[in-house]
Design a protein around this motif. Structure first.
Motif, PDB file in Angstrom:
ATOM      1  N   PRO A 164      74.215  99.667  63.354  1.00 40.18           N
ATOM      2  CA  PRO A 164      75.037  98.867  64.266  1.00 40.18           C
ATOM      3  C   PRO A 164      76.439  99.447  64.405  1.00 40.18           C
ATOM      4  O   PRO A 164      76.982 100.005  63.456  1.00 40.18           O
ATOM      5  N   ARG A 165      76.975  99.324  65.619  1.00 44.11           N
ATOM      6  CA  ARG A 165      78.336  99.834  65.871  1.00 44.11           C
ATOM      7  C   ARG A 165      79.234  98.755  66.480  1.00 44.11           C
ATOM      8  O   ARG A 165      80.190  99.065  67.196  1.00 44.11           O
ATOM      9  N   ASP A 166      78.907  97.509  66.188  1.00 43.13           N
ATOM     10  CA  ASP A 166      79.694  96.412  66.746  1.00 43.13           C
ATOM     11  C   ASP A 166      80.508  95.696  65.675  1.00 43.13           C
ATOM     12  O   ASP A 166      81.008  94.596  65.906  1.00 43.13           O
ATOM     13  N   GLY A 167      80.651  96.315  64.510  1.00 39.57           N
ATOM     14  CA  GLY A 167      81.409  95.713  63.433  1.00 39.57           C
ATOM     15  C   GLY A 167      80.573  94.814  62.535  1.00 39.57           C
ATOM     16  O   GLY A 167      81.044  94.365  61.500  1.00 39.57           O
ATOM     17  N   SER A 168      79.345  94.551  62.905  1.00 38.28           N
ATOM     18  CA  SER A 168      78.463  93.728  62.080  1.00 38.28           C
ATOM     19  C   SER A 168      77.849  94.585  60.977  1.00 38.28           C
ATOM     20  O   SER A 168      77.675  95.788  61.140  1.00 38.28           O
ATOM     21  N   ARG A 169      77.491  93.949  59.899  1.00 35.35           N
ATOM     22  CA  ARG A 169      76.801  94.642  58.820  1.00 35.35           C
ATOM     23  C   ARG A 169      75.300  94.380  58.893  1.00 35.35           C
ATOM     24  O   ARG A 169      74.591  94.525  57.910  1.00 35.35           O
ATOM     25  N   HIS A 170      74.836  93.981  60.086  1.00 35.79           N
ATOM     26  CA  HIS A 170      73.428  93.696  60.306  1.00 35.79           C
ATOM     27  C   HIS A 170      72.932  94.461  61.531  1.00 35.79           C
ATOM     28  O   HIS A 170      73.633  94.549  62.538  1.00 35.79           O
ATOM     29  N   GLY A 171      71.713  94.985  61.428  1.00 38.98           N
ATOM     30  CA  GLY A 171      71.072  95.600  62.580  1.00 38.98           C
ATOM     31  C   GLY A 171      70.654  94.514  63.570  1.00 38.98           C
ATOM     32  O   GLY A 171      70.781  93.316  63.296  1.00 38.98           O
ATOM     33  N   SER A 172      70.151  94.941  64.728  1.00 38.02           N
ATOM     34  CA  SER A 172      69.773  93.945  65.730  1.00 38.02           C
ATOM     35  C   SER A 172      68.613  94.424  66.590  1.00 38.02           C
ATOM     36  O   SER A 172      68.313  95.612  66.663  1.00 38.02           O
ATOM     37  N   TYR A 173      67.974  93.462  67.224  1.00 34.90           N
ATOM     38  CA  TYR A 173      66.991  93.682  68.277  1.00 34.90           C
ATOM     39  C   TYR A 173      67.032  92.448  69.155  1.00 34.90           C
ATOM     40  O   TYR A 173      67.801  91.510  68.878  1.00 34.90           O
ATOM     41  N   ALA A 174      66.262  92.434  70.222  1.00 33.62           N
ATOM     42  CA  ALA A 174      66.326  91.303  71.157  1.00 33.62           C
ATOM     43  C   ALA A 174      64.933  90.801  71.497  1.00 33.62           C
ATOM     44  O   ALA A 174      63.957  91.556  71.450  1.00 33.62           O
ATOM     45  N   ILE A 175      64.874  89.541  71.867  1.00 32.90           N
ATOM     46  CA  ILE A 175      63.664  88.930  72.410  1.00 32.90           C
ATOM     47  C   ILE A 175      64.002  88.438  73.810  1.00 32.90           C
ATOM     48  O   ILE A 175      64.935  87.648  73.998  1.00 32.90           O
ATOM     49  N   LEU A 176      63.258  88.934  74.794  1.00 35.62           N
ATOM     50  CA  LEU A 176      63.419  88.528  76.188  1.00 35.62           C
ATOM     51  C   LEU A 176      62.261  87.601  76.541  1.00 35.62           C
ATOM     52  O   LEU A 176      61.107  88.006  76.479  1.00 35.62           O
ATOM     53  N   ASP A 177      62.582  86.373  76.892  1.00 38.77           N
ATOM     54  CA  ASP A 177      61.586  85.392  77.329  1.00 38.77           C
ATOM     55  C   ASP A 177      61.644  85.358  78.852  1.00 38.77           C
ATOM     56  O   ASP A 177      62.591  84.814  79.430  1.00 38.77           O
TER      57      ASP A 177
END
Length: 191
Positions: A164-177
Motif C-alpha cells: 500500500p502507498r496510501d499511508g495505511s499499514r494494510h493492503g487492500s482490494y475491492a468488491i464491486l456489486d
C-alpha cells in the motif's frame, strides 16, 4: 453480480493468499496488472491466479518482463512451466466486459496510456474519464485505493494487497456489486 478487484500484487504470494482467505463469495475476480515484479516472477502467485480463474491484464511490470527484459525472461522460461508464464504473457493490456447492464473497462495505469501515468483520488485526470463510454473504469498502478465518481463513470482502484502507498499499514482490494452499483474497499493485514 459481484466482482472482486485486485491489483499490484508484485509477486507476493502470501498477500494474495490472505486476500483469497478474506474474499467473500463473488462471481468473478479481475486483476488490474502487476501480479509480478519485472525482475521477480513468482510461480506461486501466478498459479493462485490461474487456479482461481482470475482475468488478468498486463501492468507495467508484466510489460517490462515480456517486452523489455529478454535476459530475465530467458531465465524464467528455463525455470518455470510455460503454462504459468502464458497466464501473464497472453494477458491483454486492457479488458472490457458488460454485466448486469454495466460496461466495465480495466486498464493498469490510464485509459490513454496503459503502462504510465497516475490517477490518484482528486486527480485532474478523472474528468477525462467522464466522457468515456463505460460505467466503471478499473485501474491499478498507484497502489492507492480509490472510488471516485466523475460524471456517470465510477473510477475504481483496488489499491495493492501487498504494497500500500496510501499511508495505511494494510493492503487492500475491492468488491464491486454491479446490481447495487456499489464498491467496497476491503483491508488486509500485511504480515
Amino acid at each position: 453480480m459481484k466482482i472482486a478487484l485486485v491489483s499490484d500484487i508484485h509477486a507476493n504470494a502470501a498477500a494474495l493468499k490472505r486476500l483469497f482467505d478474506d474474499l467473500p463469495s463473488v462471481d468473478r475476480i479481475l486483476c488490474a496488472g502487476d501480479a509480478i515484479s519485472e525482475y521477480r516472477f513468482c510461480p506461486e502467485t501466478v498459479d493462485q491466479l490461474r487456479l482461481a480463474d482470475v482475468q488478468c491484464i498486463q501492468g507495467n511490470h508484466e510489460h517490462v518482463l515480456f517486452e523489455r527484459n529478454p535476459a530475465y525472461l530467458r531465465k524464467c522460461r528455463a525455470e518455470y512451466p510455460s503454462e504459468l508464464l502464458d497466464v501473464l504473457e497472453k494477458a491483454p493490456t486492457s479488458f472490457e466486459m458488460e454485466a448486469a447492464g454495466a460496461k466495465l473497462l480495466m486498464i493498469h495505469a490510464t485509459p490513454w496510456s496503459p503502462f504510465s501515468g497516475y490517477v490518484n483520488p482528486g486527480s485532474s485526470h478523472l474528468s477525462r474519464m467522464a466522457t468515456l463510454p463505460h460505467d466503471f473504469i478499473i485501474l491499478g498502478h498507484t497502489h492507492v485505493p480509490m472510488v471516485e465518481k466523475t460524471g456517470t463513470v465510477t473510477v475504481i482502484n483496488p489499491g495493492s494487497c501487498s504494497e500500500p502507498r496510501d499511508g495505511s499499514r494494510h493492503g487492500s482490494y475491492a468488491i464491486l456489486d454491479l446490481e447495487r452499483r456499489e464498491t467496497t474497499i476491503r483491508r488486509l493485514r500485511l504480515d
